[in-house]
Write a protein that holds these residues in place. Structure first.
Motif, PDB file in Angstrom:
ATOM      1  N   ASN A 273       0.817  -1.222   0.000  1.00 34.67           N
ATOM      2  CA  ASN A 273       0.000   0.000   0.000  1.00 34.67           C
ATOM      3  C   ASN A 273       0.847   1.267   0.000  1.00 34.67           C
ATOM      4  O   ASN A 273       0.492   2.271   0.630  1.00 34.67           O
ATOM      5  N   ASP A 274       1.974   1.190  -0.713  1.00 33.04           N
ATOM      6  CA  ASP A 274       2.892   2.330  -0.835  1.00 33.04           C
ATOM      7  C   ASP A 274       3.478   2.768   0.508  1.00 33.04           C
ATOM      8  O   ASP A 274       3.894   3.923   0.669  1.00 33.04           O
ATOM      9  N   GLY A 275       3.523   1.843   1.470  1.00 32.17           N
ATOM     10  CA  GLY A 275       4.167   2.141   2.737  1.00 32.17           C
ATOM     11  C   GLY A 275       5.634   1.763   2.684  1.00 32.17           C
ATOM     12  O   GLY A 275       6.139   1.311   1.648  1.00 32.17           O
ATOM     13  N   PRO A 276       6.365   1.922   3.807  1.00 32.66           N
ATOM     14  CA  PRO A 276       7.796   1.595   3.829  1.00 32.66           C
ATOM     15  C   PRO A 276       8.060   0.122   3.540  1.00 32.66           C
ATOM     16  O   PRO A 276       7.272  -0.749   3.915  1.00 32.66           O
ATOM     17  N   THR A 277       9.153  -0.155   2.875  1.00 34.62           N
ATOM     18  CA  THR A 277       9.555  -1.526   2.568  1.00 34.62           C
ATOM     19  C   THR A 277       9.779  -2.308   3.855  1.00 34.62           C
ATOM     20  O   THR A 277      10.482  -1.861   4.759  1.00 34.62           O
ATOM     21  N   LYS A 278       9.179  -3.492   3.952  1.00 32.39           N
ATOM     22  CA  LYS A 278       9.360  -4.330   5.129  1.00 32.39           C
ATOM     23  C   LYS A 278      10.680  -5.090   5.040  1.00 32.39           C
ATOM     24  O   LYS A 278      11.069  -5.560   3.968  1.00 32.39           O
ATOM     25  N   LEU A 279      11.353  -5.214   6.187  1.00 31.44           N
ATOM     26  CA  LEU A 279      12.601  -5.968   6.252  1.00 31.44           C
ATOM     27  C   LEU A 279      12.277  -7.445   6.428  1.00 31.44           C
ATOM     28  O   LEU A 279      11.540  -7.825   7.345  1.00 31.44           O
ATOM     29  N   THR A 280      12.810  -8.282   5.562  1.00 32.38           N
ATOM     30  CA  THR A 280      12.595  -9.727   5.641  1.00 32.38           C
ATOM     31  C   THR A 280      13.938 -10.445   5.519  1.00 32.38           C
ATOM     32  O   THR A 280      14.956  -9.840   5.164  1.00 32.38           O
ATOM     33  N   ASP A 281      13.929 -11.735   5.785  1.00 27.77           N
ATOM     34  CA  ASP A 281      15.147 -12.523   5.614  1.00 27.77           C
ATOM     35  C   ASP A 281      15.586 -12.538   4.152  1.00 27.77           C
ATOM     36  O   ASP A 281      16.777 -12.669   3.858  1.00 27.77           O
ATOM     37  N   GLU A 282      14.631 -12.402   3.247  1.00 29.58           N
ATOM     38  CA  GLU A 282      14.944 -12.458   1.818  1.00 29.58           C
ATOM     39  C   GLU A 282      15.585 -11.171   1.302  1.00 29.58           C
ATOM     40  O   GLU A 282      16.435 -11.203   0.421  1.00 29.58           O
TER      41      GLU A 282
END
Length: 200
Positions: free
Chosen positions: A111-120
């Motif tokens: 939804n055009d929010g901040p990029t989520k940090l993931t293991d990938e």
């Protein structure tokens, strides 16, 4: 309970620290208070705990009232450490790493929010190269955050990251580190880090 020398409350169930120089006791609730638990010893509770004050107003107060002029950690570092270390007294559990890109106006996530940090995608994240306290999904977001005013919860002021960014201060070089930060290190094996590892 055990009577402390700070707030005077019976806080036997709460861990507290004793200054190794003057033997003054201070509970974890008072350890960051400029008005309670104060001592000025080299290795004391207050002498270096004062490095953790999260607003410029707090720092000015310490200077004017107690004659403490530093060192202070970068405001960006203090806020990062408090966010990750949490506060068990208020049910705020520690977090191993940040959840999203540190640039509030990032639009790379859902939804055009901040990029989520993931293991990938953790490999693409970069830290602020100066304070090492904010992680960004790209160099573009990092550069934009340095000059984009953002409201912050700590002092209710609007500022850019550049306004609160200074060279990272190594906790291992300080005689005293705040209680919550120490508890974080016991849990994760290192001091708070935006991406969940030691700062190098």
């Amino acid at each position: 309970g055990t009577m402390t020398d700070c707030c005077g409350a019976a806080l036997g169930a709460v861990d507290y620290d004793t200054c190794p120089d003057c033997k003054h006791k201070c509970c974890e609730s008072c350890v960051c208070s400029p008005l309670r638990g104060s001592c000025h010893c080299k290795h004391g509770l207050r002498g270096d705990a004062r490095t953790d004050r999260p607003t410029q107003e707090d720092r000015d107060f310490l200077s004017n009232m107690f004659g403490y002029y530093g060192p202070f950690k970068p405001l960006a570092q203090v806020r990062m450490e408090r966010d990750l270390a949490g506060n068990a007294d208020y049910g705020d559990a520690p977090k191993a790493r940040v959840a999203t890109c540190g640039y509030a106006s990032c639009t790379g996530g859902p939804n055009d929010g901040p990029t989520k940090l993931t293991d990938e995608n953790i490999g693409q994240f970069v830290l602020c190269d100066k304070c090492k306290s904010v992680a960004y999904c790209s160099g573009t977001c990092r550069d934009a955050d340095k000059r984009t005013p953002t409201w912050n919860m700590w002092d209710g002021e609007t500022c850019t990251h550049g306004d609160i960014c200074e060279e990272y201060m190594d906790n291992s070089a300080l005689p005293y580190v705040g209680y919550q930060v120490r508890m974080y290190r016991e849990k994760y094996g290192h001091y708070p880090h935006p991406l969940g590892g030691d700062k190098k």
